[in-house]
Design an enzyme around this catalytic site. Structure first.
Site, PDB file in Angstrom:
ATOM      1  N   ARG A  33      10.198   3.012  17.337  1.00  0.00           N
ATOM      2  CA  ARG A  33       9.006   2.561  16.601  1.00  0.00           C
ATOM      3  C   ARG A  33       7.860   2.230  17.544  1.00  0.00           C
ATOM      4  O   ARG A  33       6.696   2.285  17.161  1.00  0.00           O
ATOM      5  CB  ARG A  33       9.323   1.298  15.781  1.00  0.00           C
ATOM      6  N   PHE A  79      11.680  15.824  11.703  1.00  0.00           N
ATOM      7  CA  PHE A  79      11.946  14.392  11.717  1.00  0.00           C
ATOM      8  C   PHE A  79      11.141  13.787  12.858  1.00  0.00           C
ATOM      9  O   PHE A  79      11.328  14.130  14.021  1.00  0.00           O
ATOM     10  CB  PHE A  79      13.434  14.075  11.882  1.00  0.00           C
ATOM     11  N   ASP A 135       7.923  11.618   2.135  1.00  0.00           N
ATOM     12  CA  ASP A 135       8.899  12.681   2.385  1.00  0.00           C
ATOM     13  C   ASP A 135       9.334  13.253   1.028  1.00  0.00           C
ATOM     14  O   ASP A 135       8.625  14.083   0.452  1.00  0.00           O
ATOM     15  CB  ASP A 135      10.047  12.056   3.187  1.00  0.00           C
ATOM     16  N   GLU A 152       1.690   3.346   3.564  1.00  0.00           N
ATOM     17  CA  GLU A 152       2.988   3.962   3.856  1.00  0.00           C
ATOM     18  C   GLU A 152       2.961   4.665   5.204  1.00  0.00           C
ATOM     19  O   GLU A 152       1.903   5.110   5.655  1.00  0.00           O
ATOM     20  CB  GLU A 152       3.309   5.002   2.775  1.00  0.00           C
ATOM     21  N   ASP A 153       4.115   4.816   5.818  1.00  0.00           N
ATOM     22  CA  ASP A 153       4.185   5.579   7.066  1.00  0.00           C
ATOM     23  C   ASP A 153       4.239   7.079   6.786  1.00  0.00           C
ATOM     24  O   ASP A 153       3.520   7.868   7.383  1.00  0.00           O
ATOM     25  CB  ASP A 153       5.381   5.132   7.920  1.00  0.00           C
TER      26      ASP A 153
END
Ligand code: IMP
Length: 172
Positions: A161, A148, A99, A95-96
């Protein structure tokens, strides 16, 4: 852009994670399956895989993302499924960022139903202050505040990205 983690810092941490993960699967002869969660994990996945010097296969899935919003709706759907059957396989989901934890919870539920031999999660980033459940990845790159972030695969409305570092996005 405010750089939170430089390319060098990320590379060092990815090397460490690769070593820990390799050690964890030591003694398992069959290939493990790295499952990348598109699209945010594609850079991390590519780098991490090259620091896991053992037999492995890669597969991908995608879950519904925020779209162009920056807050989670809480309802996660599997949008693109794996190519391969994972029954009896050792699966590591890449996963990146974790959250709210809704994506991780959904993937855990969906993938466990398929009876993998084992199911683990690694995430480059973790925002524990935003969590809405008790989910946690088994390996984490960096723990961050409620910011963020973009870059190294993570996007804001589809962009950023390709930044080689992780930076804090300001929306003003
Ligand atoms: P969760 O389901 O709320 O844990 O969110 C998971 C997904 O939201 C991640 O895989 C990212 O795609 C996206 N996301 C959450 N926080 C950020 C961020 O700070 N920047 C970019 N994407 C994020």
């Amino acid at each position: 852009m405010n750089v939170l983690y430089s390319a060098d810092q990320i590379a060092a941490r990815v090397t460490e994670l690769g070593a820990e993960i390799t050690e964890h699967y030591h003694g398992i002869d069959e290939p493990i399956v790295l499952v990348g969660v598109l699209r945010g994990s594609y850079v991390f996945m590519a780098d991490l895989a090259r620091h896991i010097p053992r037999p492995l296969e890669v597969d991908f899935l995608s879950a519904s993302s925020y779209g162009d919003a920056t807050v989670s709706s809480g309802e996660v759907k599997l949008k693109t499924d794996l190519r391969e059957d994972i029954a009896g396989r050792h699966v590591l989901v890449v996963e990146d960022i974790v959250d709210t934890g809704h994506t991780l919870a959904k993937l855990r539920a969906v993938l466990m139903e398929r009876n993998p031999a084992s199911l683990k999660f690694v995430s480059l980033l973790d925002k524990p202050s935003r969590r809405e459940n008790s989910e946690r990845a088994d390996w984490l790159g960096f723990t961050i505040d409620d910011l963020f972030v973009v870059g190294y695969g993570l996007d804001a409305a589809g962009l950023d990205r390709n930044l080689p570092y992780v930076g804090v996005k300001s929306f003003d």
